[in-house]
Motif scaffolding. Sequence first.
Motif, PDB file in Angstrom:
ATOM      1  N   GLU A   1       0.985  -1.243   0.037  1.00 54.59           N
ATOM      2  CA  GLU A   1       0.180  -0.107  -0.023  1.00 54.59           C
ATOM      3  C   GLU A   1       0.856   1.123  -0.011  1.00 54.59           C
ATOM      4  O   GLU A   1       0.436   2.057  -0.704  1.00 54.59           O
ATOM      5  CB  GLU A   1      -0.954  -0.137   1.066  1.00 54.59           C
ATOM      6  CG  GLU A   1      -2.075  -1.130   1.232  1.00 54.59           C
ATOM      7  CD  GLU A   1      -3.027  -0.939   2.186  1.00 54.59           C
ATOM      8  OE1 GLU A   1      -2.949  -0.186   3.104  1.00 54.59           O
ATOM      9  OE2 GLU A   1      -3.735  -2.010   2.114  1.00 54.59           O
ATOM     10  N   LEU A   2       1.983   1.086   0.746  1.00 52.07           N
ATOM     11  CA  LEU A   2       3.024   2.341   0.770  1.00 52.07           C
ATOM     12  C   LEU A   2       3.468   2.635  -0.691  1.00 52.07           C
ATOM     13  O   LEU A   2       3.434   3.526  -1.338  1.00 52.07           O
ATOM     14  CB  LEU A   2       3.967   2.141   1.818  1.00 52.07           C
ATOM     15  CG  LEU A   2       5.050   3.343   1.750  1.00 52.07           C
ATOM     16  CD1 LEU A   2       4.458   4.680   1.989  1.00 52.07           C
ATOM     17  CD2 LEU A   2       6.123   2.723   2.647  1.00 52.07           C
ATOM     18  N   ALA A   3       3.807   1.335  -1.353  1.00 50.64           N
ATOM     19  CA  ALA A   3       4.377   1.523  -2.706  1.00 50.64           C
ATOM     20  C   ALA A   3       3.465   2.023  -3.594  1.00 50.64           C
ATOM     21  O   ALA A   3       3.897   2.895  -4.575  1.00 50.64           O
ATOM     22  CB  ALA A   3       4.742   0.155  -3.080  1.00 50.64           C
ATOM     23  N   ARG A   4       2.166   1.737  -3.522  1.00 44.58           N
ATOM     24  CA  ARG A   4       1.146   2.089  -4.452  1.00 44.58           C
ATOM     25  C   ARG A   4       1.162   3.683  -4.278  1.00 44.58           C
ATOM     26  O   ARG A   4       0.986   4.508  -5.106  1.00 44.58           O
ATOM     27  CB  ARG A   4      -0.198   1.611  -3.947  1.00 44.58           C
ATOM     28  CG  ARG A   4      -1.295   1.910  -4.879  1.00 44.58           C
ATOM     29  CD  ARG A   4      -2.731   1.083  -4.432  1.00 44.58           C
ATOM     30  NE  ARG A   4      -3.554   1.641  -5.269  1.00 44.58           N
ATOM     31  CZ  ARG A   4      -4.193   1.140  -6.310  1.00 44.58           C
ATOM     32  NH1 ARG A   4      -3.338   0.476  -7.090  1.00 44.58           N
ATOM     33  NH2 ARG A   4      -5.191   1.601  -7.149  1.00 44.58           N
ATOM     34  N   GLU A   5       1.054   4.241  -2.899  1.00 44.03           N
ATOM     35  CA  GLU A   5       0.958   5.551  -2.667  1.00 44.03           C
ATOM     36  C   GLU A   5       2.021   6.397  -3.376  1.00 44.03           C
ATOM     37  O   GLU A   5       2.060   7.431  -3.768  1.00 44.03           O
ATOM     38  CB  GLU A   5       0.892   6.070  -1.097  1.00 44.03           C
ATOM     39  CG  GLU A   5      -0.488   5.592  -0.678  1.00 44.03           C
ATOM     40  CD  GLU A   5      -1.802   6.292  -1.205  1.00 44.03           C
ATOM     41  OE1 GLU A   5      -1.347   7.538  -1.504  1.00 44.03           O
ATOM     42  OE2 GLU A   5      -2.663   5.775  -1.448  1.00 44.03           O
ATOM     43  N   ILE A   6       3.438   5.932  -3.114  1.00 46.09           N
ATOM     44  CA  ILE A   6       4.624   6.306  -3.677  1.00 46.09           C
ATOM     45  C   ILE A   6       4.456   6.453  -5.180  1.00 46.09           C
ATOM     46  O   ILE A   6       4.762   7.532  -5.812  1.00 46.09           O
ATOM     47  CB  ILE A   6       5.771   5.637  -3.162  1.00 46.09           C
ATOM     48  CG1 ILE A   6       5.950   5.930  -1.660  1.00 46.09           C
ATOM     49  CG2 ILE A   6       7.149   6.125  -3.906  1.00 46.09           C
ATOM     50  CD1 ILE A   6       6.176   6.858  -0.915  1.00 46.09           C
TER      51      ILE A   6
ATOM     52  N   ILE B   1       0.845   8.949   2.704  1.00 48.51           N
ATOM     53  CA  ILE B   1       2.010   8.249   2.954  1.00 48.51           C
ATOM     54  C   ILE B   1       2.355   8.224   4.472  1.00 48.51           C
ATOM     55  O   ILE B   1       2.539   6.983   4.813  1.00 48.51           O
ATOM     56  CB  ILE B   1       3.174   9.115   2.194  1.00 48.51           C
ATOM     57  CG1 ILE B   1       3.088   8.831   0.750  1.00 48.51           C
ATOM     58  CG2 ILE B   1       4.571   8.397   2.744  1.00 48.51           C
ATOM     59  CD1 ILE B   1       4.330   9.519  -0.035  1.00 48.51           C
ATOM     60  N   GLU B   2       2.123   9.058   5.181  1.00 48.62           N
ATOM     61  CA  GLU B   2       2.165   9.186   6.646  1.00 48.62           C
ATOM     62  C   GLU B   2       1.281   7.858   7.170  1.00 48.62           C
ATOM     63  O   GLU B   2       1.870   7.331   8.212  1.00 48.62           O
ATOM     64  CB  GLU B   2       1.909  10.439   7.337  1.00 48.62           C
ATOM     65  CG  GLU B   2       3.002  11.531   7.090  1.00 48.62           C
ATOM     66  CD  GLU B   2       2.632  12.278   5.874  1.00 48.62           C
ATOM     67  OE1 GLU B   2       1.801  11.808   4.891  1.00 48.62           O
ATOM     68  OE2 GLU B   2       3.458  13.055   5.461  1.00 48.62           O
TER      69      GLU B   2
ATOM     70  N   ILE C   1       4.447   0.688  10.878  1.00 48.14           N
ATOM     71  CA  ILE C   1       4.869   0.664  12.256  1.00 48.14           C
ATOM     72  C   ILE C   1       3.987  -0.210  13.152  1.00 48.14           C
ATOM     73  O   ILE C   1       4.597  -1.073  13.993  1.00 48.14           O
ATOM     74  CB  ILE C   1       5.086   1.996  12.851  1.00 48.14           C
ATOM     75  CG1 ILE C   1       6.251   2.873  12.074  1.00 48.14           C
ATOM     76  CG2 ILE C   1       5.275   2.246  14.235  1.00 48.14           C
ATOM     77  CD1 ILE C   1       6.335   4.094  12.283  1.00 48.14           C
ATOM     78  N   PHE C   2       2.815   0.062  13.031  1.00 53.42           N
ATOM     79  CA  PHE C   2       1.869  -0.916  14.016  1.00 53.42           C
ATOM     80  C   PHE C   2       2.190  -2.413  13.746  1.00 53.42           C
ATOM     81  O   PHE C   2       2.373  -3.013  14.577  1.00 53.42           O
ATOM     82  CB  PHE C   2       0.569  -0.607  13.568  1.00 53.42           C
ATOM     83  CG  PHE C   2      -0.519  -1.355  14.406  1.00 53.42           C
ATOM     84  CD1 PHE C   2      -0.768  -1.281  15.635  1.00 53.42           C
ATOM     85  CD2 PHE C   2      -1.395  -2.308  13.600  1.00 53.42           C
ATOM     86  CE1 PHE C   2      -1.899  -1.950  16.341  1.00 53.42           C
ATOM     87  CE2 PHE C   2      -2.005  -3.216  14.484  1.00 53.42           C
ATOM     88  CZ  PHE C   2      -2.434  -3.080  15.562  1.00 53.42           C
ATOM     89  N   VAL C   3       2.086  -2.921  12.394  1.00 46.14           N
ATOM     90  CA  VAL C   3       2.324  -4.221  12.219  1.00 46.14           C
ATOM     91  C   VAL C   3       3.816  -4.672  12.489  1.00 46.14           C
ATOM     92  O   VAL C   3       3.989  -5.749  13.202  1.00 46.14           O
ATOM     93  CB  VAL C   3       2.196  -4.538  10.569  1.00 46.14           C
ATOM     94  CG1 VAL C   3       2.530  -5.987  10.314  1.00 46.14           C
ATOM     95  CG2 VAL C   3       0.553  -4.112  10.162  1.00 46.14           C
ATOM     96  N   LEU C   4       4.740  -3.853  12.350  1.00 45.45           N
ATOM     97  CA  LEU C   4       5.914  -4.426  12.827  1.00 45.45           C
ATOM     98  C   LEU C   4       6.024  -4.301  14.347  1.00 45.45           C
ATOM     99  O   LEU C   4       6.749  -5.157  14.838  1.00 45.45           O
ATOM    100  CB  LEU C   4       7.119  -3.307  12.379  1.00 45.45           C
ATOM    101  CG  LEU C   4       7.591  -3.186  10.945  1.00 45.45           C
ATOM    102  CD1 LEU C   4       8.526  -2.129  10.743  1.00 45.45           C
ATOM    103  CD2 LEU C   4       8.350  -4.496  10.741  1.00 45.45           C
ATOM    104  N   THR C   5       5.312  -3.503  15.014  1.00 42.94           N
ATOM    105  CA  THR C   5       5.278  -3.441  16.394  1.00 42.94           C
ATOM    106  C   THR C   5       4.640  -4.650  16.970  1.00 42.94           C
ATOM    107  O   THR C   5       4.854  -5.626  17.918  1.00 42.94           O
ATOM    108  CB  THR C   5       4.616  -2.247  17.038  1.00 42.94           C
ATOM    109  OG1 THR C   5       5.391  -1.091  16.527  1.00 42.94           O
ATOM    110  CG2 THR C   5       4.439  -2.321  18.523  1.00 42.94           C
ATOM    111  N   CYS C   6       3.554  -5.051  16.274  1.00 47.52           N
ATOM    112  CA  CYS C   6       2.756  -6.481  16.557  1.00 47.52           C
ATOM    113  C   CYS C   6       3.703  -7.436  16.510  1.00 47.52           C
ATOM    114  O   CYS C   6       3.836  -8.468  17.185  1.00 47.52           O
ATOM    115  CB  CYS C   6       1.467  -6.740  15.762  1.00 47.52           C
ATOM    116  SG  CYS C   6       0.075  -5.605  16.001  1.00 47.52           S
TER     117      CYS C   6
END
Length: 113
Positions: A39-44, A62-63, A70-75
């Motif tokens: 999803e980030l790649a799509r926005e970029i 993008i934010e 960050i949420f998923v990495l934290t999970c």
Amino acid sequence: MSYTTNDIQKRVDDYISQFKEGYFSPLSLQARLTEEVGELAREINHRYGEKPKKSTEKDKAIEEELGDIIFVLTCFSNSLDIDLSDAFEQSMGKIETRDKDRWTRKEGGEDDE
């Protein structure tokens, strides 16, 4: 507001701990992380690439996508009992050693004294 990695890990854990299901399995978290990075790649690509959004597509910041990552990495780190600060320190130590002479330093940098 500013958070430490410890604050982030605790806040996510407090949220997830409310639910019987708890954290997803590592394989599910990996799939979810891949989805969020996509999803980030799509926005970029929409913002900086050659593929504009359709007029019917919602503009996602993008934010927002970085926050989701960050949420998923934290999970992921919480589910595996990994301290994000420790993981970051290990990574930076490796990068600062391995890559210290890889690029041209700016004048006035560390080695220009």
